[in-house]
Design an enzyme around this catalytic site. Structure first.
Site, short mmCIF file in Angstrom:
data_model
loop_
_atom_site.label_atom_id
_atom_site.label_comp_id
_atom_site.label_asym_id
_atom_site.label_seq_id
_atom_site.Cartn_x
_atom_site.Cartn_y
_atom_site.Cartn_z
N ASP A 1 -8.86 -12.16 5.55
CA ASP A 1 -8.23 -12.04 4.23
C ASP A 1 -6.94 -12.86 4.17
O ASP A 1 -6.64 -13.51 3.17
CB ASP A 1 -7.91 -10.56 3.97
CG ASP A 1 -7.26 -10.35 2.62
OD1 ASP A 1 -7.91 -10.66 1.61
OD2 ASP A 1 -6.11 -9.89 2.58
N CYS B 1 4.16 -22.23 1.26
CA CYS B 1 3.81 -21.43 2.44
C CYS B 1 3.12 -22.33 3.46
O CYS B 1 2.30 -23.17 3.10
CB CYS B 1 2.87 -20.33 1.98
SG CYS B 1 2.02 -19.49 3.31
N TYR C 1 -10.15 0.98 4.80
CA TYR C 1 -9.54 2.22 4.34
C TYR C 1 -10.58 3.09 3.63
O TYR C 1 -11.72 2.68 3.41
CB TYR C 1 -8.32 1.90 3.47
CG TYR C 1 -7.25 1.13 4.23
CD1 TYR C 1 -6.80 1.58 5.48
CD2 TYR C 1 -6.70 -0.05 3.74
CE1 TYR C 1 -5.82 0.88 6.19
CE2 TYR C 1 -5.72 -0.76 4.45
CZ TYR C 1 -5.29 -0.28 5.67
OH TYR C 1 -4.33 -0.98 6.38
N TYR D 1 0.84 -1.21 0.00
CA TYR D 1 0.00 0.00 0.00
C TYR D 1 0.88 1.25 0.00
O TYR D 1 1.86 1.34 0.71
CB TYR D 1 -1.00 -0.03 1.15
CG TYR D 1 -0.47 0.06 2.58
CD1 TYR D 1 0.70 -0.58 2.99
CD2 TYR D 1 -1.18 0.77 3.53
CE1 TYR D 1 1.15 -0.49 4.31
CE2 TYR D 1 -0.74 0.86 4.85
CZ TYR D 1 0.42 0.23 5.23
OH TYR D 1 0.87 0.31 6.52
#
Ligand SMILES: Cc1cc2nc3c(=O)[nH]c(=O)nc-3n(C[C@H](O)[C@H](O)[C@H](O)COP(=O)(O)O)c2cc1C
Ligand code: SF4
Length: 690
Positions: free
Chosen positions: A270, A348, A180, A61
């Protein structure tokens, strides 16, 4: 090796507005903790992903205006020409390897505190975000935006989009996610406006529409314009004309963005830990998007299996396979599939140590990939390692996470490596912990290394070999690495908040006892001041195994540190669901006669809790007996030809698995290296234009 034709679909180019991605692998926006203050580290980090085959590599971001300041969290900026030059390093690094570069332009609205810029924050109606996570708490509430603020927001997005184009980005984002500013307009809890930006969904979506329009205008058809949006809340709200407000939003804006990048609303959903969410967990929320737009759709879900990726595309869920964590754990994931080496993907494990580094405000760390963030400052490449600097042989004592990573990396360098493990199999703490509820995916740390080690003829692993100092002296290796792990202590916790005093005797256990098969007598109290996952997960494990369990901690929350790894909300839910009673802000001060005595952490008021077995998950100490025995025999070491004796991992400083893997890797990189090349290169921000 050739690519399996079954995966050809993953390598089809995808047109995104005016640009074309070379394949369907899309490294979505994710912060890496380096920000504009470490521009060379950041560029090298993103460049390695492009080298690893991702078709698109995005920034994290990026603030469009000083009124959107997330300090002390590590956010990037695109406020001036120095920022343009700083980001240009990223686009150059990404383009060098044939990928497209995307930038996520961001305004935090009422979710940022502007602690550094000290500009009053703003949100659609003056509503703030009241987080349960202390890092996100602040005590200045945002002001309600007026028409001038809306004009200024659009102007800031327009100017930032122009700078993004100047910096060489191919895809420029509008970000309407995760609390946001544009997201705040979408939800009525944030948005109580009565003008043309509030009320109906069409009005609430107006700011997103206008942001997309000014971004298109600013990039003048040279870059694609993407919309990243969180759809979880809106999907749960019935729409006036469609199945949900999420359906209505996508239908309203359908073809305005060149790309839809869809995600969920809060970091724990998320970017959920594998402990509580499987691969592909976003699908039920975002599965409808492609039906309502002709534009390509990218989504995420900790995708590491090429078959799952294929299935998402074949079933019409996604066009592009988005990844944050899988691209951190293995930046070369696409290349490995392309070269028919998918079995080599370092998958992962979903531990979320990476996200904890964002919460900590530092360069990204990863349990599986010790090289992440070290590409520039230490010169570590995830797939390349220098050849051995000598013909030395190395004995690694202990095959837990540190010993395994060390042996593997030394083996890849070409050293003759002998690994001696006292237990009857390799893995160390992973052997027990990966059998605990939700931690099965963590076995990838062990299994990936086991598979890679099996391919190295110069590494020999002996199991069931408990070595004494005399044994080590007799083996005659040039270098000895002690990776013997750590053990849990029976120490208690003092009002000064340091481990002090101890409990011994029947019924006082540690995680090591449970790992060794001791079955505790009921009722059990798990006393946790380690504060990471193990105390909570052991309480859950025992309760699911039929025990009556209470969990006690001096901290204010169960598994308090797991707020950093997005686990804490689910840990509370999991313990509640398993029937574990929870006692926070409480210290254990005594145990006997079928009960523990608890003292309130702040008032010292005492209570008693029934208990026949107390499991203390508090502090650990390195297993350093072997190291101590050997280091006291310096002359004999020299006589035996042993040139160095080194402790690594938990034996040196007990930590999480990420620390152990890093420690083992660092030893292997640095053996015989030129001392001048060791250490950390210091990065610095590019100077701002006066
Ligand atoms: C370390 C880290 C930093 C992140 N930073 C951002 C960010 O700056 N912007 C954003 O939109 N999402 C961010 N995310 C969320 C990811 O883009 C992504 O939506 C999420 O991790 C789920 O994808 P995955 O399962 O592939 O990791 C971040 C995730 C991680 C792990
Ligand atoms: S730290 Fe854990 S969750 Fe994050 S990328 Fe690495 S293995 Fe995955």
């Amino acid at each position: 090796m050739a690519r399996n034709p079954r995966y050809d679909l993953l390598f089809e180019p995808v047109r995104i507005g005016p640009v074309t991605a070379r394949n369907r692998f899309y490294a979505v926006p994710h912060a890496a903790g380096m920000t504009n203050s470490m521009p060379h580290m950041r560029a090298a980090f993103r460049g390695v992903k492009a080298e690893g085959g991702w078709g698109v590599v995005c920034t994290g971001y990026v603030s469009i205006d000083p009124g959107s300041d997330d300090a002390p969290l590590p956010y990037a900026t695109l406020w001036d020409d120095a920022d343009v030059r700083s980001h240009a390093l990223v686009t150059e690094a990404v383009h060098r390897h044939g990928a497209l570069a995307g930038i996520e332009l961001w305004h935090g609205g009422g979710s940022v505190m502007n602690r550094s810029s000290r500009i009053a924050p703003m949100s659609p109606s003056g509503t703030s975000w009241m987080a349960t996570h202390v890092s996100f708490m602040g005590n200045q509430r945002p002001r309600a935006m007026d028409a001038g603020d809306i004009r200024a927001l659009l102007a800031a997005q327009r100017a930032a989009a122009r700078r993004a184009r100047q910096a060489g980005f191919d895809i420029v984002y509008v970000y309407a996610g995760m609390g946001y500013l544009p997201y705040e307009f979408l939800l009525p809890e944030w948005n109580r406006r009565t003008d043309g930006y509030g009320g109906s969904l069409a009005n609430r979506a107006r700011i997103v529409r206008e942001l997309l329009e000014v971004t298109h205008e600013a990039v003048g058809g040279k870059c694609a314009v993407a919309l990243r949006v969180s759809l979880e809340e809106l999907r749960g709200r019935p729409g006036a004309h469609a199945a949900s407000e999420a359906h209505e939003l996508v239908a309203l804006l359908a073809d305005l963005p060149d790309l839809w990048d869809v995600k969920l609303d809060s970091s724990p959903t998320d970017c959920p830990p594998s402990r509580f969410a499987p691969e592909g967990s976003h699908e039920p929320v975002i599965d409808f998007v492609k039906k309502l737009t002709a534009k390509p759709v990218v989504g995420v879900g900790r995708f590491t299996s090429p078959d799952t990726m294929l299935s998402q595309i074949r079933r019409g869920v996604l066009d592009l396979i988005g990844a944050a964590r899988p691209s951190i754990a293995d930046p070369f994931l696409p290349r490995k599939i392309e070269e028919g080496r998918e079995a080599e993907i370092r998958e992962c494990i979903g531990c979320n140590i990476c996200i904890s580094s964002w919460h900590d405000g530092v360069p990204v760390r990863c349990t599986q990939n010790p090289t992440i963030g070290e590409e520039w400052r230490r010169g570590w490449h995830p797939e390349q390692i220098a050849a051995a600097g000598s013909t030395a042989s190395v004995l690694v004592v202990g095959a837990g996470p540190a010993g395994l990573e060390c042996a593997l990396s030394l083996g890849r360098r070409g050293y003759e490596v002998t690994v001696a493990e006292a237990a009857d199999d390799i893995g160390g703490r992973l052997r027990f912990e990966t059998r605990l509820p939700g931690l099965a995916a963590w076995a990838r740390v062990l299994e990936w290394r086991r598979a890679q080690l099996d391919k190295l003829p110069n590494v020999t692993v002996y199991r069931g070999n408990l070595l004494s100092a005399d044994d080590v002296l007799g083996l005659g290796a040039t270098h000895v690495v002690v990776a013997t792990g750590a053990r849990w202590a029976r120490l208690l916790y003092s009002p000064l908040e340091v481990p002090a005093g101890s409990l011994d005797g029947p019924g006082v256990l540690t995680p090591d006892d449970l790992a060794a098969g001791v079955v505790p007598e009921d009722p059990v109290v798990v006393y946790d001041f380690d504060n990471y996952y193990l105390g909570g997960v052991l309480a859950e494990h025992l309760a699911r195994g039929g025990h009556s369990v209470s969990y006690v901690t001096p901290a204010g929350h169960v598994s308090a540190w797991t707020i950093m790894s997005n686990e804490q909300p689910q840990v509370h839910r999991a313990l509640a669901a398993a029937g574990v009673s929870r006692h926070t802000l409480a210290r254990v001060t005594a145990f006997g006669a079928g009960a523990v005595t608890l003292a309130d952490q702040f008032t010292n008021a005492e209570t008693r809790l029934e208990c026949r077995a107390l499991v203390i998950v508090g502090t650990r100490f390195g297993n350093d007996r072997l190291y101590g025995d050997l280091s006291g025999r310096a002359e004999e070491l020299a006589d035996a030809g042993i040139r160095s004796l080194t402790r690594i991992g938990d034996a040196l400083a007990p930590g999480a698995i990420v620390h152990a893997v890093y420690s083992g890797h660092r030893y292997a990189r640095e053996l015989d290296a030129d001392p001048a090349a060791l250490g950390i290169r210091r990065d610095a921000p590019l100077a701002a234009v006066p």
